[in-house]
Scaffold this motif. Structure first.
Motif, PDB file in Angstrom:
ATOM      1  N   THR A  24       1.996   3.885   0.054  1.00 23.90           N
ATOM      2  CA  THR A  24       1.636   2.491   0.286  1.00 23.90           C
ATOM      3  C   THR A  24       0.214   2.417   0.820  1.00 23.90           C
ATOM      4  O   THR A  24      -0.366   3.432   1.199  1.00 23.90           O
ATOM      5  CB  THR A  24       2.620   1.823   1.282  1.00 23.90           C
ATOM      6  N   THR A  25      -0.320   1.236   0.820  1.00 27.47           N
ATOM      7  CA  THR A  25      -1.659   1.031   1.371  1.00 27.47           C
ATOM      8  C   THR A  25      -1.554   0.195   2.637  1.00 27.47           C
ATOM      9  O   THR A  25      -0.532  -0.458   2.885  1.00 27.47           O
ATOM     10  CB  THR A  25      -2.562   0.282   0.358  1.00 27.47           C
ATOM     11  N   THR A  52      -3.063  -2.522   3.218  1.00 24.20           N
ATOM     12  CA  THR A  52      -2.949  -3.919   2.794  1.00 24.20           C
ATOM     13  C   THR A  52      -1.499  -4.257   2.441  1.00 24.20           C
ATOM     14  O   THR A  52      -1.007  -5.336   2.785  1.00 24.20           O
ATOM     15  CB  THR A  52      -3.860  -4.186   1.579  1.00 24.20           C
ATOM     16  N   ASP A  53      -0.822  -3.338   1.751  1.00 21.03           N
ATOM     17  CA  ASP A  53       0.567  -3.582   1.366  1.00 21.03           C
ATOM     18  C   ASP A  53       1.476  -3.715   2.585  1.00 21.03           C
ATOM     19  O   ASP A  53       2.443  -4.473   2.564  1.00 21.03           O
ATOM     20  CB  ASP A  53       1.096  -2.453   0.482  1.00 21.03           C
ATOM     21  N   MET A  54       1.180  -2.949   3.639  1.00 23.64           N
ATOM     22  CA  MET A  54       2.037  -2.986   4.830  1.00 23.64           C
ATOM     23  C   MET A  54       1.936  -4.310   5.564  1.00 23.64           C
ATOM     24  O   MET A  54       2.915  -4.787   6.104  1.00 23.64           O
ATOM     25  CB  MET A  54       1.672  -1.849   5.789  1.00 23.64           C
TER      26      MET A  54
END
Length: 138
Positions: free
Chosen positions: A116-117, A119-121
């Motif tokens: 994951t990134t 930003t995604d979190m």
């Protein structure tokens, strides 16, 4: 097709309630009010399918299902319930067993890593992951 279709015993009163393994390849939803047995129902299905060799994927947001990985142990209340159920249903060689379990893990240290990134979190999850206080979150 020869032989009997593998089943998972979900419960038994006057008649047995079973899940036919061949029909369990669909998405499902277990819904109900607090205390109605949703978690236990999901655990029973997952344990039964796992015992048949069927891979199971479960989303466990609160962590209620992670105990499926550990074998249970004897306890007076459990013994009492098993004795009561034993009078109604054949337990079929009941034993306390853990099921094979792989947990997903953001940093990959204690389970299967999730890619994951930042930003995604999102900020809320990131602040929990980093154990930030309210001031640091801002």
């Amino acid at each position: 097709m020869t032989g009997e279709t593998p089943t998972v015993l979900l419960g038994k009163g006057e008649t047995a309630v079973v899940l036919h393994a061949g029909l369990a390849n669909r998405h499902g939803l277990i819904a109900g009010a607090t205390g109605t047995g949703k978690t236990v129902s999901l655990q029973v299905m997952a344990e039964g399918l796992s015992a048949l060799g069927v891979p199971v994927f479960m989303t466990d947001v609160k962590g209620d299902l992670s105990g499926i990985s550990q074998p249970g142990r004897e306890h007076p209340k459990i013994d009492e319930r098993l004795a009561a159920v034993g009078e109604v249903a054949d337990m079929g060689g009941f034993a306390f067993e853990g099921s094979p379990t792989v947990l997903w893990d953001l940093d990959g240290a204690h389970g299967h890593p999730i890619r994951t990134t930042i930003t995604d979190m999102g900020p809320a999850l990131l602040s929990r992951l980093m154990d930030l206080n309210e001031t640091q979150e801002g």
